[in-house]
Design an enzyme around this catalytic site. Structure first.
Site, PDB file in Angstrom:
ATOM      1  N   ASP A 433       0.830  -1.209   0.000  1.00 22.17           N
ATOM      2  CA  ASP A 433       0.000   0.000   0.000  1.00 22.17           C
ATOM      3  C   ASP A 433       0.866   1.261   0.000  1.00 22.17           C
ATOM      4  O   ASP A 433       2.074   1.212   0.314  1.00 22.17           O
ATOM      5  CB  ASP A 433      -0.891  -0.033   1.254  1.00 22.17           C
ATOM      6  CG  ASP A 433      -2.241   0.631   1.037  1.00 22.17           C
ATOM      7  OD1 ASP A 433      -2.360   1.448   0.104  1.00 22.17           O
ATOM      8  OD2 ASP A 433      -3.180   0.338   1.815  1.00 22.17           O
ATOM      9  N   ASP A 496     -10.613   1.995  -3.370  1.00 21.42           N
ATOM     10  CA  ASP A 496     -11.169   1.648  -2.064  1.00 21.42           C
ATOM     11  C   ASP A 496     -12.685   1.555  -2.129  1.00 21.42           C
ATOM     12  O   ASP A 496     -13.321   1.137  -1.155  1.00 21.42           O
ATOM     13  CB  ASP A 496     -10.752   2.685  -1.016  1.00 21.42           C
ATOM     14  CG  ASP A 496      -9.397   2.344  -0.435  1.00 21.42           C
ATOM     15  OD1 ASP A 496      -8.792   1.351  -0.873  1.00 21.42           O
ATOM     16  OD2 ASP A 496      -8.929   3.077   0.459  1.00 21.42           O
TER      17      ASP A 496
HETATM   18  C1  DGJ Z   1      -5.991   1.537   1.737  1.00 19.42           C
HETATM   19  C2  DGJ Z   1      -6.341   0.313   0.937  1.00 19.42           C
HETATM   20  O1  DGJ Z   1      -6.759   0.670  -0.336  1.00 19.42           O
HETATM   21  C3  DGJ Z   1      -7.371  -0.486   1.702  1.00 19.42           C
HETATM   22  O2  DGJ Z   1      -7.816  -1.573   0.935  1.00 19.42           O
HETATM   23  C4  DGJ Z   1      -6.761  -0.943   2.984  1.00 19.42           C
HETATM   24  O3  DGJ Z   1      -5.689  -1.801   2.726  1.00 19.42           O
HETATM   25  C5  DGJ Z   1      -6.299   0.262   3.780  1.00 19.42           C
HETATM   26  N1  DGJ Z   1      -5.446   1.127   3.012  1.00 19.42           N
HETATM   27  C6  DGJ Z   1      -5.570  -0.168   5.014  1.00 19.42           C
HETATM   28  O4  DGJ Z   1      -5.056   0.871   5.708  1.00 19.42           O
END
Ligand code: DGJ
Length: 685
Positions: A433, A496
């Protein structure tokens, strides 16, 4: 003199004109290249006596006022960099152009080659002169635009809303697609298309430029006052960032260009094939990701229970998302401290991983290596490791700071830390991430945004060399989707937003460049945590069916009917994924249409999957026929509807000729709002 490079169906021809300049006289289908010639100019009273228009490695000073290949100046004398006319050559199937500034000694080398039908353009600078030179900007690719290109197409977006189409008239001036945030971002990334007015998904001329680079970028379509256009793709340098001293060399990111007479579908298949060739071919297991099921509330017992339920519905890989490491109870602490939290996982990750394996699943783990929380042991030990150092009062994003990956010791530390995890546990997959933009991109006041991306690439390359692990590129969702990172990772988390309606457009937009099987698509909870929408399970499954399927919904919160549909959807995905992931995704309806109609056609054309997604109640009761694409007009096909719930699962629709399916289309009721239909198409003769 003429030189050429050849793709599968396309070719490029460059000619050294009598003016000594390198003219692009052809970029188009090989079979039509007899038409290759210079653009014609009508000399008007105010024109230069010899109008030249845009060339390759263009330079100012002869009456051309468009974008030059490179802009820079000698730090000692102030003299501006000025390239002499290029030399052109054909070397091992590539076109190679070289131009030098004989005084400052900067040599530009540009190589044009095909990868399949994707035109790749790579550029490098060599400093062969005596004094330091500051480079303000330099193009990776700078091409004269086709004369039919009168509209520009990019996308816009924000967190959770990536991939909103943005089409604009391009009859005059400049249209730019710029990213300064250090990662490609949610706003379309390093991709810019131009097209003619009648171009759509399946028809019309379309050309797309993409820069294989995850750092700051600039793409532009600029029309000069003579009406000619140029298309530009380049790494964006900050002031003072690129200073070349004698002997220096820099390789710029490669640009990819796709050209098609079959609309955006044609362009997509060129990119998809090229990116597939550069990456690993993988079987894509169904994921279960803990994020939307548990957020930060992950514990050994809770995850073991979750893993059992995930396996029951068919998950094949269990991914432990954020929240597993030392002290991480929310998004305000602990990034950088990549050891297992002893309160939540008192026995390390082994009991969970064993339970995951016992259920026949693989284990994956979330990490965010580029970041550090001010409240972390790492930051307390190395406050000087962050971007922006020694500035005080650094601006945080999601309560975190960015590690300076230009520093070798930081990269070494991250490699050691990640290797320790991968050596201690059988982790087959990392969700990597990156939850904030990369600012301030400087160290001791000197701008270094590109070094961050170079450092990231080096770290990923070393990690992949040392370990067999799949990596997903995630940046708060789809904030880092480009061909540069695609060469070092295996999957993208596209957003997300797991809302299935929003996801249709988000996935479609990412699939302009990326193979659909690399695009993570998860079935989220209902109501959706981001939008609050309650979307039927069957619609959510179908939205995920055309990507790399996963689940984020808590199985405990599903009804029996939902669980049954989900199990059936996952089984079907497993049955069809191998050929679907090798096939071509084609959009048979415009992005704004309702229903959305898409197909995946298998590599050999022997089968296809048709998906029809109705979002809203129809405007009128009369329904337009569904016209298919990508089939062979002379072949016969058997169509069978697949139902995700109810009995039976398979409903024969009929047998038809390809020409009829494509020209006349099927009269099918797409159904009520938020319903979808899935139809398997098999070639029978
Ligand atoms: C952002 C990601 O896109 C989510 O799927 C998740 O992993 C969160 N970060 C976790 O902090």
């Amino acid at each position: 003199m003429r030189v050429r490079a050849e793709g599968e169906t396309l070719s490029v021809i460059v000619e050294q004109g009598e003016d000594g300049l390198a003219h692009l006289v052809w970029f188009g289908p090989k079979c039509e290249e007899a038409l290759a010639q210079h653009a014609g100019f009508q000399r008007l009273p105010a024109s230069p006596d010899i109008p030249i228009g845009p060339t390759l490695l263009p330079e100012h000073g002869r009456g051309f006022h468009g974008i030059p290949q490179v802009e820079g100046w000698c730090i000692q004398s102030g003299r501006r960099l000025k390239l002499a006319a290029p030399q052109i050559a054909q070397e091992h199937g590539k076109i190679v152009l070289r131009a030098i500034d004989p005084v400052l000694g900067i040599e530009v080398k540009s190589r044009l080659a095909f990868d399949g039908d994707a035109l790749t353009i790579a550029c490098s600078l060599d400093h062969k002169g005596p004094t330091p030179v500051s480079i303000e900007r330099v193009a990776s690719a700078l091409l004269p635009s086709p004369d039919w290109a009168v509209e520009a197409f990019t996308s816009a977006g924000a967190w959770g809303r990536e991939g909103t189409p943005a089409a604009r008239d391009w009859s005059a001036g400049r249209i730019e697609q710029v990213g300064r945030s250090g990662r490609p971002g949610f706003d379309g990334g390093p991709t810019l298309s131009v097209k003619d007015t009648g171009s759509y998904e399946q028809t019309g001329r379309w050309m797309t430029l993409h820069l294989a680079w995850s750092g700051p970028f600039r793409l532009a379509a600029e029309r000069a006052t003579d009406g000619s256009g140029q298309l530009l793709a380049e790494r964006l340098f900050a002031p003072g960032e690129l200073r070349l001293t004698p002997g220096d060399r820099i390789d710029l990111p490669t640009a990819l260009v796709a050209l098609s007479g079959s609309g955006s579908n044609g362009v997509s298949s060129i990119f998809r094939n090229s990116i597939r060739r550069a990456g690993r071919r993988l079987r894509r297991p169904v994921h279960f990701n803990t994020w939307e099921a548990r957020y930060f509330d992950v514990t050994e017992a809770g995850c073991i229970a979750l893993a059992k339920k995930a396996a029951e519905i068919g998950a094949e890989r269990f991914v432990l998302d954020d929240g597993w490491f030392k002290g991480r109870r929310n998004d305000q602490t602990s990034l950088g401290d990549w050891t297992v939290d002893a309160n939540q996982f008192p026995n390390g990750l082994t009991p969970l991983i064993e339970a995951v394996h016992a259920e026949g699943m693989e284990f994956g783990l979330w990490v965010e290596p580029e970041m550090v929380s001010p409240d972390s042991d790492l930051y307390r030990a190395h406050p000087d490791w962050v971007l922006g150092w020694p500035e005080t009062d650094l601006a945080t994003g999601r309560h975190q700071l960015v590690l300076d990956l230009a520093l070798e010791e930081v990269r070494d530390h991250l490699l050691t830390t990640l290797s320790a995890l991968l050596d201690s546990y059988p982790i087959t997959y990392l969700k990597w991430d990156c939850n904030r933009d990369l600012y301030p991109a400087s160290r001791e006041g000197i701008a270094n945004p590109g070094a961050q991306t170079d450092g990231l690439y080096e770290l990923l390359d070393r990690l992949r060399e040392a370990h067999t692990v799949e990596i997903e590129s995630c940046a708060s969702g789809g904030g880092r989707i480009d061909a540069g990172i695609a060469a070092r990772t295996d999957r993208f988390w596209t957003s997300d937003a797991t809302d299935a309606i929003d996801r249709l457009q988000i996935q479609r937009s990412a699939a302009l460049i990326m193979p659909h099987e690399r695009l993570g698509a998860h079935i989220g909870p209902s109501p959706n945590p981001m939008t609050g929408r309650k979307i039927p399970m069957t619609f959510r499954i179908l939205a995920a069916f055309f990507g790399h399927m996963g689940i984020e919904a808590d199985p405990d919160h599903l009804t029996d009917a939902e669980r049954m549909a989900l199990k059936r959807g996952i089984d079907l995905y497993k049955t069809h994924r191998d050929w679907m992931h090798d096939g071509q995704l084609l959009h048979a309806s415009p992005a704004e249409a309702d229903p959305h109609v898409d197909l995946i056609v298998s590599a050999g054309g022997t089968q296809a999957m048709l998906r029809i997604m109705r979002i809203n109640t129809p405007m009128r009761p009369t329904q337009a026929r569904i016209r298919l694409i990508g089939l062979d007009p002379a072949s016969h096909y058997r169509l069978t509807e697949i139902a995700l719930d109810g009995d039976p699962m398979l409903w024969p629709i009929g047998e038809f000729e390809g020409a009829g399916l494509m020209n006349q289309g099927l009269s099918l009721d797409p159904g009520r709002s938020q319903t979808g239909r899935l139809i398997h198409i098999e070639r029978i003769g």
